[in-house]
Design a protein around this motif. Sequence first.
Motif, mmCIF file in Angstrom:
data_model
loop_
_atom_site.group_PDB
_atom_site.id
_atom_site.type_symbol
_atom_site.label_atom_id
_atom_site.label_comp_id
_atom_site.label_asym_id
_atom_site.label_seq_id
_atom_site.Cartn_x
_atom_site.Cartn_y
_atom_site.Cartn_z
ATOM 1 N N ASN A 150 -59.698 -46.463 -61.479
ATOM 2 C CA ASN A 150 -60.024 -45.281 -62.284
ATOM 3 C C ASN A 150 -58.786 -44.529 -62.761
ATOM 4 O OD1 ASN A 150 -59.384 -44.485 -59.670
ATOM 5 N ND2 ASN A 150 -60.678 -42.653 -59.756
ATOM 6 N N ARG A 151 -57.593 -44.984 -62.370
ATOM 7 C CA ARG A 151 -56.357 -44.315 -62.811
ATOM 8 C C ARG A 151 -55.894 -44.781 -64.185
ATOM 9 N NH1 ARG A 151 -57.926 -41.945 -58.933
ATOM 10 N NH2 ARG A 151 -56.658 -41.058 -57.252
ATOM 11 N N ARG A 152 -56.532 -45.809 -64.711
ATOM 12 C CA ARG A 152 -56.227 -46.325 -66.059
ATOM 13 C C ARG A 152 -54.762 -46.757 -66.193
ATOM 14 N NH1 ARG A 152 -59.548 -42.075 -69.985
ATOM 15 N NH2 ARG A 152 -61.620 -42.476 -69.066
ATOM 16 N N LEU A 153 -54.262 -47.390 -65.158
ATOM 17 C CA LEU A 153 -52.912 -47.944 -65.189
ATOM 18 C C LEU A 153 -52.989 -49.445 -65.435
ATOM 19 C CD1 LEU A 153 -51.303 -46.135 -62.119
ATOM 20 C CD2 LEU A 153 -50.929 -45.605 -64.532
ATOM 21 N N ARG A 154 -52.002 -49.953 -66.162
ATOM 22 C CA ARG A 154 -51.947 -51.395 -66.385
ATOM 23 C C ARG A 154 -51.511 -52.107 -65.103
ATOM 24 N NH1 ARG A 154 -49.526 -49.271 -70.985
ATOM 25 N NH2 ARG A 154 -47.468 -49.719 -70.095
ATOM 26 N N TYR A 155 -51.821 -53.410 -65.040
ATOM 27 C CA TYR A 155 -51.441 -54.181 -63.851
ATOM 28 C C TYR A 155 -49.935 -54.156 -63.631
ATOM 29 C CZ TYR A 155 -50.503 -58.179 -60.858
ATOM 30 O OH TYR A 155 -50.031 -58.979 -59.855
ATOM 31 N N ALA A 198 -45.917 -42.169 -50.678
ATOM 32 C CA ALA A 198 -45.707 -42.801 -51.983
ATOM 33 C C ALA A 198 -47.020 -42.954 -52.736
ATOM 34 C CB ALA A 198 -45.035 -44.156 -51.795
ATOM 35 N N LEU A 199 -48.077 -43.364 -52.037
ATOM 36 C CA LEU A 199 -49.389 -43.474 -52.672
ATOM 37 C C LEU A 199 -49.869 -42.117 -53.176
ATOM 38 C CD1 LEU A 199 -51.184 -45.911 -50.194
ATOM 39 C CD2 LEU A 199 -50.635 -46.390 -52.585
ATOM 40 N N ARG A 200 -49.643 -41.078 -52.389
ATOM 41 C CA ARG A 200 -50.051 -39.734 -52.787
ATOM 42 C C ARG A 200 -49.315 -39.278 -54.045
ATOM 43 N NH1 ARG A 200 -54.105 -36.639 -51.457
ATOM 44 N NH2 ARG A 200 -52.821 -34.783 -51.210
ATOM 45 N N ARG A 201 -48.014 -39.569 -54.120
ATOM 46 C CA ARG A 201 -47.230 -39.097 -55.252
ATOM 47 C C ARG A 201 -47.555 -39.861 -56.529
ATOM 48 N NH1 ARG A 201 -42.127 -37.861 -53.272
ATOM 49 N NH2 ARG A 201 -42.591 -35.660 -53.573
ATOM 50 N N VAL A 202 -47.767 -41.159 -56.422
ATOM 51 C CA VAL A 202 -47.982 -41.974 -57.619
ATOM 52 C C VAL A 202 -49.428 -41.900 -58.100
ATOM 53 C CG1 VAL A 202 -47.948 -44.333 -58.529
ATOM 54 C CG2 VAL A 202 -46.083 -43.535 -57.054
ATOM 55 N N TYR A 203 -50.388 -41.960 -57.172
ATOM 56 C CA TYR A 203 -51.787 -42.068 -57.565
ATOM 57 C C TYR A 203 -52.571 -40.766 -57.409
ATOM 58 C CZ TYR A 203 -50.916 -47.066 -57.635
ATOM 59 O OH TYR A 203 -50.419 -48.306 -57.917
ATOM 60 N N GLY A 204 -52.100 -39.852 -56.569
ATOM 61 C CA GLY A 204 -52.777 -38.570 -56.408
ATOM 62 C C GLY A 204 -54.166 -38.719 -55.812
ATOM 63 N N GLY A 205 -54.999 -37.708 -56.014
ATOM 64 C CA GLY A 205 -56.359 -37.722 -55.489
ATOM 65 C C GLY A 205 -56.494 -36.936 -54.205
ATOM 66 N N GLN A 210 -58.020 -40.867 -50.686
ATOM 67 C CA GLN A 210 -56.771 -41.610 -50.546
ATOM 68 C C GLN A 210 -56.744 -42.395 -49.245
ATOM 69 O OE1 GLN A 210 -54.360 -43.003 -52.243
ATOM 70 N NE2 GLN A 210 -53.130 -41.214 -52.719
ATOM 71 N N ALA A 211 -57.214 -41.767 -48.172
ATOM 72 C CA ALA A 211 -57.242 -42.444 -46.871
ATOM 73 C C ALA A 211 -58.192 -43.636 -46.904
ATOM 74 C CB ALA A 211 -57.662 -41.458 -45.785
#
Length: 239
Positions: A150-155, A198-205, A210-211
């Motif tokens: 759902n983040r709409r990021l490319r592979y 790192a996951l929190r900073r890049v993908y948020g939520g 996130q957990a």
Amino acid sequence: MWRTLALLLRRPGELTRQYLRGRRKHYVLPLRLYLTISVLVLLAVRVSTLLDPSTPQPALQVDKGETPKIELSVGGASMQVGIKPGGEGFECRNVPAAVCKRLEQRLGIGPAALANDTSGLKARLTDAVGPMMFVLLPCFAAGLAIAYRNRRLRYTEHLVFALHLHAFWFLMLGVTLLPLGGLQLVAWLAVPVYTWLALRRVYGGRWWTQALRASVLATFYFTTLVTATMFAALWALLA
């Protein structure tokens, strides 16, 4: 390189964010960074293995009165290869029949042949880590793409994050080789903490989503890692 390493270590995930925002001339490219760090660390692992005579070898039993065998364990999976009691034939446990037959042809059924072949087994396993991780990287990026679809990021953007994260993991592996008391524990503890930040900073939520995503991703990657490691162990035996 020093500016890249400083940002990689100081602020988890920020290097990926800078790259995705287009600030690519200021830092080493993700693939080059990963290859540089992984090659140097794996070289250090190989050298430390050669210089340390106390480094344990894969389990090989050749005691008097016992049948020789090799046992490799990764997580909850294990593989045993050896001679049947009494020296009558070759046996394998948790190994496909076709692979077992090839191992019997490769190793023979004599204890001396089995002992000689295992002398270089650890070195071959170390050599297999680099190619194995390079194959696992796209799998990890695919897991990220599914978990955060759902983040709409490319592979390729997920792959950039995977390269940066694996570069940090290899750095921590290198830290564990340093002969400093307590530093190994700090390095191992830093891996999950850094990954979470790192996951929190890049993908948020939200933290609970996130957990949940991180748990699913960790389970998927650990299963893939165990499977790949067992295949690498088989390759080391057959090489």
